[in-house]
Design a protein around this motif. Structure first.
Motif, short mmCIF file in Angstrom:
data_model
loop_
_atom_site.label_atom_id
_atom_site.label_comp_id
_atom_site.label_asym_id
_atom_site.label_seq_id
_atom_site.Cartn_x
_atom_site.Cartn_y
_atom_site.Cartn_z
N MET A 1 1.06 -1.31 0.13
CA MET A 1 -0.01 0.17 -0.14
C MET A 1 0.64 0.79 0.13
SD MET A 1 -3.02 -1.07 2.38
CE MET A 1 -2.75 -2.43 2.46
N ASP A 484 -5.09 -4.23 12.49
CA ASP A 484 -4.38 -3.55 11.72
C ASP A 484 -4.81 -2.92 10.77
OD1 ASP A 484 -2.98 -2.72 9.71
OD2 ASP A 484 -2.36 -4.70 8.44
N GLY A 486 -3.94 -0.59 7.97
CA GLY A 486 -3.73 -0.33 7.09
C GLY A 486 -2.32 0.66 6.98
N TYR A 519 -6.47 3.55 6.28
CA TYR A 519 -6.57 3.38 5.14
C TYR A 519 -7.94 2.67 5.03
CZ TYR A 519 -5.29 1.91 0.37
OH TYR A 519 -5.05 1.43 -0.97
N THR A 521 -9.99 0.91 1.88
CA THR A 521 -9.97 0.27 0.95
C THR A 521 -10.72 0.99 -0.28
OG1 THR A 521 -10.43 -1.63 1.84
CG2 THR A 521 -9.35 -2.02 -0.12
#
Ligand SMILES: Nc1ccnc(=O)[nH]1
Length: 535
Positions: A1, A484, A486, A519, A521
């Protein structure tokens, strides 16, 4: 990422109301380093500036008149101990991680949507107390300026609107330098009275109240404490300032703790003192001029000032004290209430409507309560409300102290971001619903006449016992949905302090410090917690 970027410069774009209003003082968000420039002592003094309100004097007088001095003082003491103890974990957590009670609640047992209920409990606190403080102000306007009560209620409601919309900054300055003045005006006349009429204190201590109980009576103490405990929610307002504390380091540890404890749970020391003074002045007024409503602070202060000053001057001073205290506190109530409504609404509807509409809704409810003469039944309303407040605050305090730190079932570091949390965590929700449900049932006598006075104790014990039990039963599985977010960098450093690296939000185009981003998506990049909420 690799799509996300660590920010250097700030782009300038047209900001939406959600960005503008929430960046003003980081409401509904983590308060970043860049905004936390004050020293510990400044934060603490500002936080204590908010407690110059006058409801304590009414509460103290009201329980003193009903249950007598001994029971009233024991009730005040008992409530203060509970408020102090539950306040410690909350104040620490807010100051350490720089988030408000709403964000804390999400990760401390309730879940992302579970804490919508508690936002509504906090909003109720603000409109109930707005109505109570507004009534006190209207009584001042009536006594001093002969304004009829119904009009006084309206005036005290409408006058905060321009202040809340335009004047929050100015008011927080006012908050600081007026506090010492209030302390002198509140405590000075009482000390003078006691010094001048030494027999008064003896009579006060043997005063038995309307119910005429001799000596201490446990049921009376609990009924009185139930009323005082409605103020357990005040820790939420203390936290609104404590979240601006500087990071705790080995060097500042002592002054940091001193500030957190004195401005956090310590608020109740002054609160309890004010309630005791209220009981005293209420009693004094009763002996001086029976027939006057001795629970009205303006009457109490008018009488107390009369001992030291000529009549017209005493009345003027009493009215000024009442009006200015009440404007200060009710601007805070209107502001905090609008934030709670906004937080609940934004999560449920995923749309940020702007805060003003909720200022108006909160004020409309408060005005309706005032015009319905809530002041004359204030004990009932506060006693009823206290059950919910005790249940919530106790669950969160125990979740932090026991489930997080002692049993390590609940993650120690805070989480409040959508998507990272479960919608509802059974730990806090079940403990809260059971505690509030049982205590309300007791309050209304559904559990029998014996348990009726003990509803605050039921809320407290059930919440305190069920929170760890539910934590153990669920094995702490429902605190975090993901660990998590990201982004490679951690949100908190090895010492536990927030990490200050700036990230750029691809949705609102602003820079945010590490704890407030994740983060996405969907956006193919890093976004801030509020954009995540609105998505
Ligand atoms: N937070 C508050 C405490 C007491 N009275 C209020 O109006 N508000």
């Amino acid at each position: 990422m690799s799509e996300y970027s660590v920010v250097e410069g700030q782009k300038s774009v047209k900001k939406s109301p959600s960005v503008n209003e929430t960046l003003e003082d980081y409401t509904l968000r983590y308060a970043p380093y860049s905004f936390r420039r004050w020293g510990a002592a400044t934060v603490a003094i500002t936080a204590l500036g908010g407690i110059a309100y006058l409801a304590d004097f009414s509460i103290g007088a009201s329980i003193g008149m009903t249950y007598g001095t001994t029971n009233a003082l024991l009730a005040i003491l008992f409530a203060a101990i509970i408020i102090f103890l539950t306040g410690i974990p909350l104040a620490y957590y807010a100051a350490r991680y720089n988030i408000d009670l709403d964000l804390i609640t999400r990760g401390a047992g309730f879940g992302y949507y579970g804490s919508v209920i508690t936002s509504l409990i906090f909003a109720s606190f603000t409109f109930i107390f707005f109505a109570l403080e507004g009534s006190i102000m209207a009584q001042g306007l009536q006594l001093g300026l002969h304004i009829p009560l119904w009009l006084g209620y309206l005036v005290s409601t409408l006058m905060v609107i321009p202040l809340v919309i335009y004047g929050m900054k100015a008011l927080s300055h006012l908050q600081i330098w007026t506090t010492p003045l209030w302390l002198v005006l509140m405590i000075g006349p009482v000390l003078y009275l006691v010094w001048q009429q030494p027999t008064l204190t003896d009579q006060f201590f043997s005063f038995q109240g309307k119910n005429g109980t001799t000596g201490a009576d446990l049921a009376s103490v609990m009924l009185g404490a139930g009323i005082c405990l409605s103020l357990i929610m005040q820790i939420g307002e203390q936290i609104d300032y404590l979240r601006f504390m500087p990071a705790k380091t080995p060097e500042n540890s002592r002054s940091w703790w001193l500030a957190v404890i004195s401005a956090g749970p310590g608020w109740v020391i002054l609160g309890a003192l004010k309630q005791a003074i209220g009981a005293f002045l209420g009693f004094y007024l009763l002996t001086l001029t029976p027939g006057i409503n001795s629970t009205e602070p303006v009457q109490q202060f008018n009488a107390a000032f009369h001992q030291m000053l000529p009549g017209g001057f005493a009345l003027t001073l009493a009215v000024i004290l009442v009006v200015i205290s009440q404007i200060k506190i009710n601007v805070t109530n209107a502001y905090s209430g609008s934030l709670s409504w906004t937080s609940a609404y934004t999560r449920v509807r995923r749309h940020y409507p702007g805060r003003i509409v909720f200022v108006l809704i909160n004020l409309a409810i408060a005005l309706a309560l005032m015009e319905g003469d809530m002041f004359s039944v204030l004990g009932n309303i506060l006693g009823f409300y206290a059950n919910f407040a005790i249940a919530w605050v106790t669950v969160v305090a125990i979740d932090i102290a026991v489930n997080k730190y002692l049993l390590k079932l609940s993650p120690k570091l805070p989480e409040y971001r959508k998507g990272m949390l479960y919608n509802v965590n059974p730990v806090g929700m079940i403990a809260f619903l059971a505690a509030a449900g049982l205590s309300i049932a007791a309050f209304f006598g559904l559990l029998g006449p014996f348990l009726m006075p003990y509803s605050p104790l039921i809320a407290l014990v059930v919440a305190a016992v069920l929170t760890p039990i539910m934590g153990l039963l669920t094995g702490g599985k429902y605190y975090l949905k993901h660990t998590d977010d990201g982004i490679a960098e951690t949100r908190y450093d090895v010492s536990g302090s927030p990490v200050s690296t700036l990230y750029h939000c691809v949705a609102c185009q602003q820079a945010y410090e590490r704890p407030d981003v994740l983060y996405s998506t969907h956006h193919q990049g890093v976004i801030c917690s509020l954009c995540k909420t609105l998505h």
